[in-house]
Design a protein around this motif. Structure first.
Motif, PDB file in Angstrom:
ATOM      1  N   THR A   1      13.930  -3.443   9.703  1.00 36.81           N
ATOM      2  CA  THR A   1      14.683  -2.801  10.780  1.00 36.81           C
ATOM      3  C   THR A   1      15.837  -1.974  10.215  1.00 36.81           C
ATOM      4  OG1 THR A   1      14.126  -4.550  12.358  1.00 36.81           O
ATOM      5  CG2 THR A   1      16.077  -3.223  12.844  1.00 36.81           C
ATOM      6  N   ALA A   2      16.489  -2.525   9.195  1.00 38.44           N
ATOM      7  CA  ALA A   2      17.630  -1.832   8.591  1.00 38.44           C
ATOM      8  C   ALA A   2      17.203  -0.590   7.808  1.00 38.44           C
ATOM      9  CB  ALA A   2      18.391  -2.788   7.674  1.00 38.44           C
ATOM     10  N   GLU A   3      15.981  -0.603   7.262  1.00 41.80           N
ATOM     11  CA  GLU A   3      15.557   0.469   6.355  1.00 41.80           C
ATOM     12  C   GLU A   3      14.544   1.446   6.945  1.00 41.80           C
ATOM     13  OE1 GLU A   3      16.702   1.334   3.565  1.00 41.80           O
ATOM     14  OE2 GLU A   3      17.962  -0.352   3.009  1.00 41.80           O
ATOM     15  N   ILE A   4      14.005   1.151   8.131  1.00 42.61           N
ATOM     16  CA  ILE A   4      12.909   1.975   8.648  1.00 42.61           C
ATOM     17  C   ILE A   4      13.340   3.429   8.852  1.00 42.61           C
ATOM     18  CG2 ILE A   4      13.321   1.503  11.103  1.00 42.61           C
ATOM     19  CD1 ILE A   4       9.861   1.561   9.426  1.00 42.61           C
ATOM     20  N   ALA A  39       0.833  -1.207   0.000  1.00 43.61           N
ATOM     21  CA  ALA A  39       0.000   0.000   0.000  1.00 43.61           C
ATOM     22  C   ALA A  39       0.869   1.260   0.000  1.00 43.61           C
ATOM     23  CB  ALA A  39      -0.921  -0.006   1.215  1.00 43.61           C
ATOM     24  N   LEU A  40       1.980   1.203   0.723  1.00 44.07           N
ATOM     25  CA  LEU A  40       2.909   2.338   0.752  1.00 44.07           C
ATOM     26  C   LEU A  40       3.491   2.588  -0.636  1.00 44.07           C
ATOM     27  CD1 LEU A  40       4.724   4.444   2.175  1.00 44.07           C
ATOM     28  CD2 LEU A  40       6.346   2.583   2.601  1.00 44.07           C
ATOM     29  N   GLU A  41       3.953   1.534  -1.279  1.00 37.17           N
ATOM     30  CA  GLU A  41       4.554   1.701  -2.604  1.00 37.17           C
ATOM     31  C   GLU A  41       3.539   2.256  -3.606  1.00 37.17           C
ATOM     32  OE1 GLU A  41       6.810  -0.800  -6.158  1.00 37.17           O
ATOM     33  OE2 GLU A  41       6.504  -1.752  -4.203  1.00 37.17           O
ATOM     34  N   ILE A  77      13.356   2.737  -1.926  1.00 36.79           N
ATOM     35  CA  ILE A  77      13.305   2.171  -0.571  1.00 36.79           C
ATOM     36  C   ILE A  77      11.984   1.450  -0.335  1.00 36.79           C
ATOM     37  CG2 ILE A  77      13.278   2.728   1.894  1.00 36.79           C
ATOM     38  CD1 ILE A  77      15.180   5.046   1.272  1.00 36.79           C
ATOM     39  N   SER A  78      10.880   2.082  -0.729  1.00 40.43           N
ATOM     40  CA  SER A  78       9.571   1.459  -0.506  1.00 40.43           C
ATOM     41  C   SER A  78       9.429   0.178  -1.327  1.00 40.43           C
ATOM     42  CB  SER A  78       8.440   2.435  -0.833  1.00 40.43           C
ATOM     43  OG  SER A  78       8.493   2.854  -2.182  1.00 40.43           O
ATOM     44  N   SER A  79       9.982   0.166  -2.536  1.00 43.01           N
ATOM     45  CA  SER A  79       9.933  -1.039  -3.376  1.00 43.01           C
ATOM     46  C   SER A  79      10.765  -2.161  -2.764  1.00 43.01           C
ATOM     47  CB  SER A  79      10.446  -0.730  -4.783  1.00 43.01           C
ATOM     48  OG  SER A  79       9.608   0.201  -5.436  1.00 43.01           O
ATOM     49  N   GLU A  80      11.916  -1.805  -2.218  1.00 41.42           N
ATOM     50  CA  GLU A  80      12.785  -2.810  -1.594  1.00 41.42           C
ATOM     51  C   GLU A  80      12.106  -3.439  -0.382  1.00 41.42           C
ATOM     52  OE1 GLU A  80      17.350  -3.248   0.163  1.00 41.42           O
ATOM     53  OE2 GLU A  80      16.475  -1.265  -0.164  1.00 41.42           O
ATOM     54  N   ILE A  81      11.467  -2.620   0.437  1.00 44.39           N
ATOM     55  CA  ILE A  81      10.770  -3.131   1.616  1.00 44.39           C
ATOM     56  C   ILE A  81       9.594  -4.010   1.200  1.00 44.39           C
ATOM     57  CG2 ILE A  81       9.329  -2.455   3.587  1.00 44.39           C
ATOM     58  CD1 ILE A  81      11.158  -0.012   3.905  1.00 44.39           C
ATOM     59  N   ASN A  82       8.869  -3.579   0.190  1.00 44.62           N
ATOM     60  CA  ASN A  82       7.736  -4.362  -0.304  1.00 44.62           C
ATOM     61  C   ASN A  82       8.194  -5.720  -0.827  1.00 44.62           C
ATOM     62  OD1 ASN A  82       5.151  -5.063  -1.140  1.00 44.62           O
ATOM     63  ND2 ASN A  82       5.299  -3.949  -3.058  1.00 44.62           N
TER      64      ASN A  82
END
Length: 221
Positions: free
Chosen positions: A127-130, A73-75, A187-192
């Motif tokens: 945790t690493a990217e927040i 949803a963020l992405e 960043i959002s794509s990586e987390i997703n």
């Protein structure tokens, strides 16, 4: 046959029968104990396997699927803001930049959920990217606002001597906003993607555990 021989024969016959009964009794006891031990071992393994399966299933549902849904949803929200940002760049239509900035309520809400997951569950990449994600959201929002302000300033100026300076300012603001959008999107794509991969890997591990212990679960069931 003498009386003595008859007595000895009777004693030997009795001892032989009792010995046979004792041997059968020991065999029954041995088989019973062995069966009980096997059942206990199989039961323990079954409980262990079911506990692992339940733990994996809970982790998938409560952590990875939830994280995946929020990250997705963020992405999507970031991409929509980026699309409206692009349309504003091409048209100077105020409605587009207003819509893009309004997206940040959704973006920041999804970030807050991800932050809660990160504090509750073991999600290494999140945790690493927040921290980087929070910085990227704030930076994109500020630079998008700066781009809007620079555009408005150039459009409303009556001072021709400032025209070149304001044009340069607008170009720099646009470049900054574009860069910050790309950074936030990455960043959002990586987390997703990490959330999706984590959910799929844990689902595969759960399936493998079920397959490995299926015979035990079937026996106990």
């Amino acid at each position: 046959m003498s009386l003595k021989d008859k007595i000895l024969e009777k004693v030997n016959s009795t001892n032989s029968a009792e010995g046979a009964k004792w041997t059968i009794g020991k065999r029954i006891l041995f088989l019973t104990v062995t069966a009980s031990v096997v059942i206990m071992i199989v039961g323990a393994i079954s409980i262990f396997s079911l506990t692992k399966i339940n733990a994996y299933a809970d982790e998938i549902a409560n952590a990875y699927i939830a994280e995946w849904g929020t990250a997705s949803a963020l992405e999507v929200a970031v991409r929509k803001a980026g699309y409206e940002h692009l349309q504003y760049s091409n048209s100077n239509n105020e409605e587009y930049i207003k819509s893009a900035l309004d997206r940040f309520e959704k973006i920041e809400g999804e970030y807050a959920e991800l932050e809660e997951y990160e504090q509750t569950y073991d999600l290494p990449l999140l945790t690493a990217e927040i921290g980087n994600l929070k910085t990227a959201i704030e930076s994109y929002k500020l630079n998008l606002q700066a781009f809007r302000e620079a555009n408005e300033e150039l459009a409303t100026t009556n001072d021709l001597s400032q025209l070149n300076a304001l044009t340069s300012k607008l170009e720099q603001a646009k470049e900054n906003a574009d860069q910050q959008y790309q950074n936030l999107l990455a960043i959002s794509s990586e987390i997703n993607q990490a959330a999706e991969d984590g959910a799929r890997e844990l689902a595969a591990l759960t399936s493998s555990t079920v397959t490995n212990y299926r015979w035990i679960i079937t026996v106990v069931g």
